[in-house]
Scaffold this active site. Structure first.
Site, PDB file in Angstrom:
ATOM      1  CE  LYS A   1      -2.995  23.674 -41.127  1.00 48.78           C
ATOM      2  NZ  LYS A   1      -2.050  24.237 -40.582  1.00 48.78           N
TER       3      LYS A   1
ATOM      4  CE1 TYR B   1      -3.247  24.918 -45.200  1.00 47.78           C
ATOM      5  CE2 TYR B   1      -1.012  25.171 -44.412  1.00 47.78           C
ATOM      6  CZ  TYR B   1      -2.327  25.545 -44.607  1.00 47.78           C
ATOM      7  OH  TYR B   1      -2.789  26.609 -43.882  1.00 47.78           O
TER       8      TYR B   1
END
Length: 307
Positions: free
Chosen positions: A170, A144
């Site tokens: 992400k 992420y």
């Protein structure tokens, strides 16, 4: 051990819309496992491609490591077959490693690696953090990139070469050039997931950059609309996407933007509006006030008419 190999998990996430379930709390802010389990079963029935248990919308930052493992295990046990559960890991490297191992014990199909808590770090330090987590688990890892852990394309490329189980990226930044560079360098080596607040707002332009899916928080309380919106994006139906944005998503964002932290609080408010209350948010977040809740209720009542 997970039934999903890292590659299988990434392929499954890329196949459809992803959901970030809220974490249910009682009025005293303790975890309401029974209500949470019921909601996971309900969400799984709508055909999500994957569930991010105890993630950002699930108030990961307010949960203890033991609670995270409890939430993830409950999600794994209640999710329908074919719907992988992705567990959160984060904070410092040592704790992230422990949480990755706990995710594996709980039966998760993969992990979402959040930025290290508070500390700003050089790319070399961030890379070492990711390598340690990848080495600690056989599960697929989704990186992420956001806040104090924004990864350069060169760093991600090195990590993808060094860590076979790093299978997803992400994006929580929304920088077009960064995503262009990353996809140009790595192509389909990774699955790319949209991770900006209210990801629907960015879904159509990011699709052109290789971001084939995103995690939808509003899936919690308007799942039919969330799926309809996602299909319009995948069909590149610009007219439908912009109609949905104008009529629901952007007014929703206007309410979300009234206070810091409302990206999470508004989702729990949505659950209350549709008659599926999930309890309050934990501090340091605050719940929507009555006027904001009323405005959200009006929006939700209109969304069923959007086709």
């Amino acid at each position: 051990m997970s039934a999903y190999s890292p590659t299988d998990m990434a392929r499954q996430l890329a196949s459809g819309l992803l959901s970030f379930p809220v974490t249910h709390f009682r009025p005293d802010l303790s975890f309401d496992e029974a209500a949470y389990r019921e909601n996971i079963g309900r969400l799984g029935g709508f055909g999500a491609a994957g569930l991010f248990a105890a993630g950002g919308t699930g108030e990961f930052f307010s949960l203890t490591p033991a609670e995270v493992e409890q939430v993830v295990r409950a999600a794994v046990e209640e999710a329908p077959d074919g719907v992988p559960v992705i567990a959160p890991v984060g904070y410092g490297t040592a704790m992230a490693v422990e949480m990755a191992r706990a995710a594996e014990r709980a039966g998760a199909a993969g992990v979402l690696l959040f930025p290290p808590y508070l500390t700003e770090a050089d790319q070399a330090g961030l890379a070492a953090h990711v390598r340690a987590v990848c080495a600690a688990t056989r599960l697929g890892v989704v990186l992420y990139s956001r806040a104090n852990a924004v990864f350069a394309d060169t760093t991600v490329a090195e990590l993808a070469e060094q860590c076979p189980n790093l299978v997803g990226f992400k994006d929580g930044v929304g920088n077009v050039e960064k995503m262009t560079r990353l996809y140009a360098r790595l192509g389909d080596r990774l699955t790319y997931v949209g991770g900006l607040p209210t990801a629907e707002t960015f879904a159509l332009p990011l699709l052109e950059l290789g971001v084939t899916t995103y995690s939808s928080a509003m899936f919690n309380f308007v799942p039919e609309f969330a799926l309809r919106f996602y299909q319009a994006v995948r069909d590149r139906d610009r007219a439908a996407v912009y109609r949905y944005l104008e009529e629901f998503v952007l007014p929703y964002c206007d309410i979300r933007n009234r206070r810091a932290g409302y990206a999470v609080s508004i989702v729990k408010a949505g659950m209350r509006v549709v008659g599926r209350p999930a309890g309050p948010v934990r501090p340091p977040l605050v719940d929507l006030d009555d006027a904001e809740l009323s405005a959200l209720r009006d929006l939700v009542e209109r969304v069923t008419d959007l086709r």
